[in-house]
Design a protein around this motif. Structure first.
Motif, PDB file in Angstrom:
ATOM      1  N   PHE A  59      22.284   4.798  62.763  1.00 26.92           N
ATOM      2  CA  PHE A  59      21.396   5.814  62.213  1.00 26.92           C
ATOM      3  C   PHE A  59      21.662   7.147  62.887  1.00 26.92           C
ATOM      4  CE2 PHE A  59      17.392   8.032  61.628  1.00 26.92           C
ATOM      5  CZ  PHE A  59      17.053   7.686  60.342  1.00 26.92           C
ATOM      6  N   GLY A  60      21.839   8.157  62.091  1.00 25.52           N
ATOM      7  CA  GLY A  60      22.170   9.479  62.579  1.00 25.52           C
ATOM      8  C   GLY A  60      22.641  10.139  61.313  1.00 25.52           C
ATOM      9  N   ILE A  61      22.046  11.224  60.988  1.00 25.67           N
ATOM     10  CA  ILE A  61      22.337  11.764  59.659  1.00 25.67           C
ATOM     11  C   ILE A  61      23.372  12.849  59.784  1.00 25.67           C
ATOM     12  CG2 ILE A  61      21.311  12.777  57.599  1.00 25.67           C
ATOM     13  CD1 ILE A  61      18.639  11.466  58.881  1.00 25.67           C
ATOM     14  N   GLU A  62      24.612  12.463  59.466  1.00 20.27           N
ATOM     15  CA  GLU A  62      25.708  13.413  59.635  1.00 20.27           C
ATOM     16  C   GLU A  62      25.596  14.548  58.620  1.00 20.27           C
ATOM     17  OE1 GLU A  62      26.220  10.195  58.922  1.00 20.27           O
ATOM     18  OE2 GLU A  62      26.945   9.266  60.781  1.00 20.27           O
ATOM     19  N   ARG A  63      25.541  14.134  57.364  1.00 16.96           N
ATOM     20  CA  ARG A  63      25.392  15.156  56.325  1.00 16.96           C
ATOM     21  C   ARG A  63      23.897  15.273  56.062  1.00 16.96           C
ATOM     22  NH1 ARG A  63      28.253  14.022  51.026  1.00 16.96           N
ATOM     23  NH2 ARG A  63      28.476  11.851  51.662  1.00 16.96           N
ATOM     24  N   ASN A 122      23.393   6.109  67.840  1.00 16.28           N
ATOM     25  CA  ASN A 122      24.101   6.679  68.999  1.00 16.28           C
ATOM     26  C   ASN A 122      23.336   7.864  69.587  1.00 16.28           C
ATOM     27  OD1 ASN A 122      26.242   4.916  68.610  1.00 16.28           O
ATOM     28  ND2 ASN A 122      27.238   6.310  67.172  1.00 16.28           N
ATOM     29  N   LEU A 123      22.284   8.257  68.905  1.00 13.80           N
ATOM     30  CA  LEU A 123      21.466   9.360  69.429  1.00 13.80           C
ATOM     31  C   LEU A 123      20.770   8.889  70.705  1.00 13.80           C
ATOM     32  CD1 LEU A 123      19.698  10.348  66.099  1.00 13.80           C
ATOM     33  CD2 LEU A 123      21.411  11.725  67.276  1.00 13.80           C
ATOM     34  N   SER A 124      20.467   9.846  71.588  1.00 15.90           N
ATOM     35  CA  SER A 124      19.726   9.458  72.785  1.00 15.90           C
ATOM     36  C   SER A 124      18.237   9.469  72.449  1.00 15.90           C
ATOM     37  CB  SER A 124      20.018  10.429  73.924  1.00 15.90           C
ATOM     38  OG  SER A 124      19.407  11.668  73.638  1.00 15.90           O
ATOM     39  N   LEU A 125      17.470   8.773  73.283  1.00 20.21           N
ATOM     40  CA  LEU A 125      16.029   8.731  73.038  1.00 20.21           C
ATOM     41  C   LEU A 125      15.442  10.142  73.095  1.00 20.21           C
ATOM     42  CD1 LEU A 125      13.719   6.821  72.461  1.00 20.21           C
ATOM     43  CD2 LEU A 125      13.379   6.532  74.910  1.00 20.21           C
ATOM     44  N   LYS A 126      15.991  10.954  73.999  1.00 21.79           N
ATOM     45  CA  LYS A 126      15.513  12.341  74.128  1.00 21.79           C
ATOM     46  C   LYS A 126      15.711  13.105  72.829  1.00 21.79           C
ATOM     47  CE  LYS A 126      15.211  14.033  78.787  1.00 21.79           C
ATOM     48  NZ  LYS A 126      16.100  13.941  79.953  1.00 21.79           N
ATOM     49  N   GLU A 127      16.916  12.937  72.239  1.00 17.75           N
ATOM     50  CA  GLU A 127      17.196  13.644  70.980  1.00 17.75           C
ATOM     51  C   GLU A 127      16.195  13.234  69.897  1.00 17.75           C
ATOM     52  OE1 GLU A 127      21.790  14.375  70.148  1.00 17.75           O
ATOM     53  OE2 GLU A 127      21.456  12.483  71.226  1.00 17.75           O
ATOM     54  N   ILE A 128      15.850  11.944  69.920  1.00 13.29           N
ATOM     55  CA  ILE A 128      14.925  11.443  68.900  1.00 13.29           C
ATOM     56  C   ILE A 128      13.502  11.953  69.174  1.00 13.29           C
ATOM     57  CG2 ILE A 128      13.877   9.339  67.951  1.00 13.29           C
ATOM     58  CD1 ILE A 128      16.628   7.991  68.546  1.00 13.29           C
ATOM     59  N   GLN A 129      13.145  11.962  70.450  1.00 14.03           N
ATOM     60  CA  GLN A 129      11.781  12.393  70.795  1.00 14.03           C
ATOM     61  C   GLN A 129      11.585  13.899  70.631  1.00 14.03           C
ATOM     62  OE1 GLN A 129      11.859  10.644  74.677  1.00 14.03           O
ATOM     63  NE2 GLN A 129      10.432   9.010  74.125  1.00 14.03           N
ATOM     64  N   GLU A 187      13.275  16.258  68.651  1.00  9.30           N
ATOM     65  CA  GLU A 187      13.867  16.980  67.522  1.00  9.30           C
ATOM     66  C   GLU A 187      12.974  18.163  67.147  1.00  9.30           C
ATOM     67  OE1 GLU A 187      16.715  16.616  65.636  1.00  9.30           O
ATOM     68  OE2 GLU A 187      16.004  18.325  64.472  1.00  9.30           O
ATOM     69  N   THR A 188      13.569  19.349  67.184  1.00  8.34           N
ATOM     70  CA  THR A 188      12.769  20.523  66.845  1.00  8.34           C
ATOM     71  C   THR A 188      13.366  21.304  65.685  1.00  8.34           C
ATOM     72  OG1 THR A 188      13.975  21.698  68.556  1.00  8.34           O
ATOM     73  CG2 THR A 188      11.763  20.924  69.133  1.00  8.34           C
ATOM     74  N   GLU A 189      14.691  21.129  65.479  1.00  9.47           N
ATOM     75  CA  GLU A 189      15.392  21.938  64.484  1.00  9.47           C
ATOM     76  C   GLU A 189      14.893  21.706  63.062  1.00  9.47           C
ATOM     77  OE1 GLU A 189      19.732  22.032  64.172  1.00  9.47           O
ATOM     78  OE2 GLU A 189      19.686  22.280  66.360  1.00  9.47           O
ATOM     79  N   SER A 190      14.780  20.405  62.737  1.00 13.78           N
ATOM     80  CA  SER A 190      14.451  20.107  61.350  1.00 13.78           C
ATOM     81  C   SER A 190      13.104  19.391  61.262  1.00 13.78           C
ATOM     82  CB  SER A 190      15.558  19.241  60.756  1.00 13.78           C
ATOM     83  OG  SER A 190      15.031  18.396  59.777  1.00 13.78           O
ATOM     84  N   ILE A 191      12.249  19.937  60.440  1.00 15.07           N
ATOM     85  CA  ILE A 191      10.923  19.332  60.288  1.00 15.07           C
ATOM     86  C   ILE A 191      11.023  17.967  59.615  1.00 15.07           C
ATOM     87  CG2 ILE A 191       8.664  19.589  59.142  1.00 15.07           C
ATOM     88  CD1 ILE A 191       9.025  22.624  59.511  1.00 15.07           C
ATOM     89  N   SER A 192      11.928  17.858  58.634  1.00 11.65           N
ATOM     90  CA  SER A 192      12.014  16.581  57.922  1.00 11.65           C
ATOM     91  C   SER A 192      12.580  15.487  58.820  1.00 11.65           C
ATOM     92  CB  SER A 192      12.814  16.701  56.627  1.00 11.65           C
ATOM     93  OG  SER A 192      13.922  17.518  56.799  1.00 11.65           O
ATOM     94  N   LEU A 193      13.530  15.871  59.709  1.00 14.97           N
ATOM     95  CA  LEU A 193      14.038  14.876  60.660  1.00 14.97           C
ATOM     96  C   LEU A 193      12.959  14.478  61.655  1.00 14.97           C
ATOM     97  CD1 LEU A 193      17.678  15.729  61.780  1.00 14.97           C
ATOM     98  CD2 LEU A 193      16.852  13.730  60.539  1.00 14.97           C
ATOM     99  N   LYS A 194      12.214  15.467  62.092  1.00 21.13           N
ATOM    100  CA  LYS A 194      11.147  15.204  63.067  1.00 21.13           C
ATOM    101  C   LYS A 194      10.136  14.201  62.491  1.00 21.13           C
ATOM    102  CE  LYS A 194       7.870  17.636  66.024  1.00 21.13           C
ATOM    103  NZ  LYS A 194       8.335  17.146  67.311  1.00 21.13           N
ATOM    104  N   ARG A 195       9.900  14.378  61.204  1.00 17.65           N
ATOM    105  CA  ARG A 195       8.969  13.489  60.512  1.00 17.65           C
ATOM    106  C   ARG A 195       9.490  12.040  60.539  1.00 17.65           C
ATOM    107  NH1 ARG A 195       6.979  14.139  54.440  1.00 17.65           N
ATOM    108  NH2 ARG A 195       9.206  14.107  54.068  1.00 17.65           N
ATOM    109  N   ILE A 196      10.792  11.890  60.251  1.00 22.40           N
ATOM    110  CA  ILE A 196      11.389  10.544  60.270  1.00 22.40           C
ATOM    111  C   ILE A 196      11.327   9.958  61.671  1.00 22.40           C
ATOM    112  CG2 ILE A 196      13.564   9.252  60.060  1.00 22.40           C
ATOM    113  CD1 ILE A 196      14.356  10.927  57.777  1.00 22.40           C
TER     114      ILE A 196
END
Ligand SMILES: [Zn+2]
Length: 277
Positions: A190-194, A222-229, A231-240
């Motif tokens: 899981f990691g949204i390339e595009r 492959n994302l780190s837990l920090k990256e998942i916790q 996420e600030t760039e994209s609101i829709s990703l943050k929601r997921i």
């Protein structure tokens, strides 16, 4: 049923090819089990109950086992959707040298009904090659073999591809509904390339629907837990991500690279042949 006898005046038919009569009773030629059993009175009529002999019981078990095997095979094909190589990854439930990741996976399989009840999924994170796909595949195969439950194992490019193949909304909805309703969904890598808005939206839909339906999801990334916790760039990703963190217990996978591990085993084996005698 080409022959009959009368037992206490009640007619009892039998097949002389597989059964024989002795002292007023019928027995199996192969296992000598007595076939005629108790007397029952059904609607005023006396009947003799027919017992199953050991051969019949064995045959039925074989049939059941074969049926189960076929069902497992179909469930695995549907689960991995053509990725044959993942079907072979299985836990050795009795091995004493299971890694702590494997023990976690085995417990997840054994306690899966409780996991459903509590809607507990897993977030497997760690470096490339740490064995996340291996672990997730073992869990999928374990759950299919133990419970005959429907499991789907997909990665994001696969989902995108499948969606693109389906031209009509009705097909797309059907596809998404399927992912939303299987007992266990595993989203591998899981990691949204595009990061298209469309696919992000659909992924949210899937994850959120599973959350509402209280069906567990396992995510490997492959994302780190920090990256998942954070996420600030994209609101829709943050929601997921925040949904994922609500549903899944984060598990850091630090297992050795499986390929390195396998080649190490090979070297050990070779050493044994070449050096030890
Ligand atoms: Zn028999």
């Amino acid at each position: 049923m080409d022959k009959k006898i009368f037992i206490r005046g009640v007619e009892f038919k039998y097949n002389s090819k597989d059964q024989y009569e002795k002292d007023g009773h019928v027995f199996c030629i192969n296992c000598d089990t007595q076939i005629d059993g108790r007397f029952l009175n059904i609607l005023g009529k006396d009947v003799v109950v027919r017992n199953k002999c050991r051969c019949e019981v064995k045959k039925e078990k074989q049939y059941f086992d074969k049926d189960k095997k076929n069902r497992i095979s179909i469930l695995k094909s549907n689960c991995f959707d053509g990725i044959e190589s993942l079907k072979k990854y299985r836990f050795d439930f009795n091995k004493s040298t299971n890694s702590k990741e494997e023990i976690l996976g085995i417990n997840y399989v054994n306690k899966f009904n409780e996991m459903i009840k509590e809607n507990i999924g897993l977030l497997l994170y760690g470096n490339v090659g740490s064995g996340k796909t291996y672990l997730a595949s073992c869990i999928a195969n374990g759950i299919i073999e133990k419970y005959l439950y429907e499991v789907n194992f997909r990665n994001i490019p696969q989902i995108m591809n499948d969606m693109e193949k389906r031209g009509f909304d009705i097909d797309k909805n059907y596809y998404i509904n399927k992912l939303c309703s299987v007992k266990l969904l595993i989203l591998d890598d899981f990691g949204i390339e595009r990061k298209t808005e469309y696919i992000t939206e659909k992924l949210y839909e899937i994850i959120n629907m599973r959350y509402i339906k209280k069906l567990p999801t396992i995510i490997s990334t492959n994302l780190s837990l920090k990256e998942i916790q954070n996420e600030t760039e994209s609101i829709s990703l943050k929601r997921i991500y925040s949904r994922i963190l609500e549903m899944c217990i984060p598990v850091k996978i630090v297992a050795e690279d499986r390929r390195i591990f396998e080649s190490k085993c090979k070297i050990e084996k070779a050493k044994k042949y070449l050096i030890d005698n």
